[in-house]
Design an enzyme around this catalytic site. Structure first.
Site, PDB file in Angstrom:
ATOM      1  N   LYS A   1      37.711  42.934  35.759  1.00  0.00           N
ATOM      2  CA  LYS A   1      37.928  42.061  36.925  1.00  0.00           C
ATOM      3  C   LYS A   1      39.380  42.009  37.394  1.00  0.00           C
ATOM      4  CE  LYS A   1      34.690  41.085  38.165  1.00  0.00           C
ATOM      5  NZ  LYS A   1      33.740  42.127  38.723  1.00  0.00           N
TER       6      LYS A   1
ATOM      7  N   GLY B   1      40.704  44.591  39.478  1.00  0.00           N
ATOM      8  CA  GLY B   1      40.930  45.475  40.624  1.00  0.00           C
ATOM      9  C   GLY B   1      40.514  46.915  40.374  1.00  0.00           C
TER      10      GLY B   1
ATOM     11  N   TRP C   1      30.956  54.921  41.302  1.00  0.00           N
ATOM     12  CA  TRP C   1      30.808  55.246  39.873  1.00  0.00           C
ATOM     13  C   TRP C   1      30.719  56.748  39.622  1.00  0.00           C
ATOM     14  CZ3 TRP C   1      27.298  52.145  42.536  1.00  0.00           C
ATOM     15  CH2 TRP C   1      26.106  52.770  42.936  1.00  0.00           C
TER      16      TRP C   1
ATOM     17  N   HIS D   1      37.952  50.608  30.661  1.00  0.00           N
ATOM     18  CA  HIS D   1      38.509  49.334  30.182  1.00  0.00           C
ATOM     19  C   HIS D   1      38.954  49.473  28.715  1.00  0.00           C
ATOM     20  CE1 HIS D   1      37.103  47.164  33.667  1.00  0.00           C
ATOM     21  NE2 HIS D   1      35.828  47.133  33.326  1.00  0.00           N
TER      22      HIS D   1
ATOM     23  N   ARG E   1      46.029  41.862  36.226  1.00  0.00           N
ATOM     24  CA  ARG E   1      45.804  40.740  37.148  1.00  0.00           C
ATOM     25  C   ARG E   1      46.061  39.440  36.404  1.00  0.00           C
ATOM     26  NH1 ARG E   1      40.150  39.371  40.497  1.00  0.00           N
ATOM     27  NH2 ARG E   1      41.154  38.054  42.075  1.00  0.00           N
TER      28      ARG E   1
ATOM     29  N   SER F   1      36.997  35.403  38.274  1.00  0.00           N
ATOM     30  CA  SER F   1      36.225  36.516  38.811  1.00  0.00           C
ATOM     31  C   SER F   1      35.114  36.915  37.833  1.00  0.00           C
ATOM     32  CB  SER F   1      37.173  37.692  39.076  1.00  0.00           C
ATOM     33  OG  SER F   1      36.481  38.770  39.642  1.00  0.00           O
TER      34      SER F   1
ATOM     35  N   TYR G   1      47.416  43.527  40.474  1.00  0.00           N
ATOM     36  CA  TYR G   1      46.459  43.204  41.544  1.00  0.00           C
ATOM     37  C   TYR G   1      47.194  42.426  42.644  1.00  0.00           C
ATOM     38  CZ  TYR G   1      42.439  40.922  43.761  1.00  0.00           C
ATOM     39  OH  TYR G   1      41.513  40.457  44.663  1.00  0.00           O
TER      40      TYR G   1
ATOM     41  N   PHE H   1      39.670  44.687  51.826  1.00  0.00           N
ATOM     42  CA  PHE H   1      38.543  43.963  51.232  1.00  0.00           C
ATOM     43  C   PHE H   1      37.306  44.047  52.132  1.00  0.00           C
ATOM     44  CE2 PHE H   1      36.124  40.048  50.567  1.00  0.00           C
ATOM     45  CZ  PHE H   1      35.949  40.059  49.196  1.00  0.00           C
TER      46      PHE H   1
ATOM     47  N   LYS I   1      35.888  37.168  46.740  1.00  0.00           N
ATOM     48  CA  LYS I   1      36.936  36.571  47.583  1.00  0.00           C
ATOM     49  C   LYS I   1      38.095  37.535  47.800  1.00  0.00           C
ATOM     50  CE  LYS I   1      36.582  31.567  47.112  1.00  0.00           C
ATOM     51  NZ  LYS I   1      37.290  30.354  46.657  1.00  0.00           N
ATOM     52  N   GLY I   2      38.481  38.225  46.747  1.00  0.00           N
ATOM     53  CA  GLY I   2      39.582  39.184  46.879  1.00  0.00           C
ATOM     54  C   GLY I   2      40.918  38.538  47.190  1.00  0.00           C
TER      55      GLY I   2
HETATM   56  P1  A3P Z   1      37.232  38.280  42.970  1.00  0.00           P
HETATM   57  O1  A3P Z   1      36.011  38.033  42.149  1.00  0.00           O
HETATM   58  O2  A3P Z   1      38.372  37.367  42.609  1.00  0.00           O
HETATM   59  O3  A3P Z   1      36.960  38.294  44.438  1.00  0.00           O
HETATM   60  P2  A3P Z   1      36.968  44.760  39.162  1.00  0.00           P
HETATM   61  O4  A3P Z   1      36.766  45.855  40.158  1.00  0.00           O
HETATM   62  O5  A3P Z   1      38.005  45.067  38.150  1.00  0.00           O
HETATM   63  O6  A3P Z   1      35.671  44.299  38.590  1.00  0.00           O
HETATM   64  O7  A3P Z   1      37.606  43.519  39.970  1.00  0.00           O
HETATM   65  C1  A3P Z   1      36.835  42.809  40.906  1.00  0.00           C
HETATM   66  C2  A3P Z   1      37.752  41.908  41.703  1.00  0.00           C
HETATM   67  O8  A3P Z   1      38.540  42.724  42.601  1.00  0.00           O
HETATM   68  C3  A3P Z   1      36.968  40.931  42.575  1.00  0.00           C
HETATM   69  O9  A3P Z   1      37.789  39.752  42.616  1.00  0.00           O
HETATM   70  C4  A3P Z   1      36.948  41.665  43.900  1.00  0.00           C
HETATM   71  O10 A3P Z   1      36.721  40.837  45.009  1.00  0.00           O
HETATM   72  C5  A3P Z   1      38.369  42.233  43.923  1.00  0.00           C
HETATM   73  N1  A3P Z   1      38.533  43.316  44.895  1.00  0.00           N
HETATM   74  C6  A3P Z   1      37.816  44.456  45.009  1.00  0.00           C
HETATM   75  N2  A3P Z   1      38.235  45.170  46.069  1.00  0.00           N
HETATM   76  C7  A3P Z   1      39.237  44.471  46.652  1.00  0.00           C
HETATM   77  C8  A3P Z   1      40.062  44.675  47.796  1.00  0.00           C
HETATM   78  N3  A3P Z   1      39.923  45.741  48.578  1.00  0.00           N
HETATM   79  N4  A3P Z   1      40.989  43.732  48.087  1.00  0.00           N
HETATM   80  C9  A3P Z   1      41.132  42.630  47.314  1.00  0.00           C
HETATM   81  N5  A3P Z   1      40.385  42.382  46.214  1.00  0.00           N
HETATM   82  C10 A3P Z   1      39.437  43.295  45.888  1.00  0.00           C
END
Ligand code: A3P
Length: 286
Positions: free
Chosen positions: A43, A45, A71, A98, A120, A128, A183, A219, A248-249
Site C-alpha cells: 500500500k 504506491g 500484473w 514486497h 510511504r 490504505s 509516495y 490518479f 483516495k490517492g
Molecule cells: P489509498 O488507499 O490511500 O488511496 P499499492 O499499489 O502499493 O497497493 O498502493 C495503493 C495506494 O496507492 C492507494 O492509496 C491508491 O489509491 C494509491 N495510488 C495508486 N495510484 C495512484 C496515483 N496515480 N496517484 C496517487 N495515488 C495512487
C-alpha cells in the site's frame, strides 16, 4: 488464518498470490543485469509504479499501459503468474515485489539489477491497507480500525512489520543500484519524480514525454484505465462495492482515522523500533 495465508520465512503471504512452487521458482530465478525491481511495503504506491516504469522505459509510448494488465506488465516476483510470464518480457524487464532484502535470491545479489524502493508514511499505508483488506476477499477481514492497527504494529499482516521492511531495504549493499523515493514526493510533484526515475535508469525523457506520462499516471486516469484499475479481476477476489483500489490517492488521510490515543501508540511503537537507526524518515510521525 491458515486457509488464507502461508508463512514464508516468518512472513505472512496470501495463498491467493503465492505457493511453495512459485516461491521456489523465485529463489532459483536468474536476474539479469538490466532488470529493474520495484520494491515496496504493501500500500505504498506499487501499482502506481507499475504504470510509471514501462512508460519511463519506453519514452512515453502508451501501448503497454493500454493493452497489458498491470500484473503482466510488471509482474509480481514469487507468484505463479511470474513464472508463467517472465520469459515473455522484453529487456529491460521490470518486476515488482514486497519481499524484504534478505529474501531476495542469490542471483539478485550477484547481478547488477536495479531497485526502486518506494516508501510511504506508515500511517497512510495502514489506512490504505485497512480498506484494502475490506475489499480483497482473499485477505482476512481487518476487524475494527483499532484491531487492525494492533495487527499492523505487531507485524501480523502481509509482509510483516513496516519498520522491518524499511530497515531491511535501507541497510543493503546495493550502493547506487538502489534509488529511494516516497509516495509523498510522487503526489507532490510527479514530473520531478519522473525526472528522478529516468535519471536513475539513464533514460532521457523529453518534456513532452514527461507531460504525457504525468497525465497517464494521474490518479483519475489510472482509476479509469481498465488495464490498471483491477476491474478485470472477478468480484469474488476484489469487491469494489466494499472499497475501491483507487480509493483516495492522497497524503495524510490518516488524520481522518486516528484518534489521539491511537496516534500516540502508533508513533511510540514506530519510533522505538527505529531508535538508533542511521537513516531518518522524511516525514514526522506525530
Ligand atoms: P489509498 O488507499 O490511500 O488511496 P499499492 O499499489 O502499493 O497497493 O498502493 C495503493 C495506494 O496507492 C492507494 O492509496 C491508491 O489509491 C494509491 N495510488 C495508486 N495510484 C495512484 C496515483 N496515480 N496517484 C496517487 N495515488 C495512487
Amino acid at each position: 488464518f491458515e486457509e488464507m495465508y502461508l508463512i514464508y520465512h516468518g512472513l505472512v503471504l496470501p495463498r491467493q498470490s503465492y505457493c511453495s512452487e512459485s516461491l521456489r521458482f523465485a529463489q532459483e530465478f536468474t536476474f539479469k543485469d538490466d532488470d529493474i525491481v520495484v520494491v515496496t511495503y504493501p500500500k505504498s504506491g506499487t501499482v502506481w509504479m507499475q504504470e510509471i516504469l514501462p512508460l519511463v522505459l519506453n519514452g512515453g509510448d502508451l501501448t503497454p499501459v493500454l493493452t497489458i494488465p498491470n500484473w503482466d506488465r510488471v509482474p509480481w516476483f514469487g507468484t505463479p503468474r511470474f513464472a508463467l510470464v517472465v520469459d515473455q518480457l522484453a529487456s529491460p524487464r521490470a518486476l515488482v515485489t514486497h519481499f524484504p532484502y534478505h529474501l531476495m535470491p542469490p542471483s539478485f545479489h550477484t547481478s547488477k539489477a536495479k531497485v526502486i524502493y518506494i516508501m510511504r508514511n506508515p500511517k497512510d499505508a495502514l489506512v490504505s491497507s485497512f480498506y484494502f483488506h475490506q475489499m480483497a476477499v482473499f485477505l482476512e477481514d481487518p476487524g475494527t480500525f483499532d484491531e487492525f492497527m494492533d495487527k499492523f504494529l505487531e507485524g501480523r499482516v502481509l509482509f510483516g512489520k513496516w519498520t522491518d521492511h524499511v530497515k531491511s531495504w535501507r541497510h543493503t549493499e546495493l550502493g547506487d543500484r538502489i534509488m529511494y523515493i516516497t509516495y509523498e514526493e510522487m503526489v507532490q510533484d510527479l514530473p520531478a519524480a519522473l525526472r528522478h526515475i529516468s535519471g536513475f535508469l539513464s533514460r532521457n525523457l523529453s518534456e513532452e514525454a514527461i507531460q504525457k506520462i504525468t497525465e497517464q499516471c494521474s490518479f483519475n486516469t489510472m482509476k479509469a484505465n481498465a488495464m490498471s484499475n483491477f476491474s478485470l479481476v472477478p468480484k469474488i477476489y476484489m469487491d469494489p462495492d466494499k472499497s475501491s483500489f483507487f480509493r483516495k490517492g492522497v497524503v495524510g488521510d490518516w488524520i481522518n482515522h486516528f484518534s489521539s490515543v491511537q496516534l500516540a501508540r502508533f508513533t511510540s511503537v514506530i519510533q522505538k523500533e527505529l531508535e538508533g537507526e542511521s537513516f531518518s524518515l522524511p516525514w514526522s510521525l506525530d
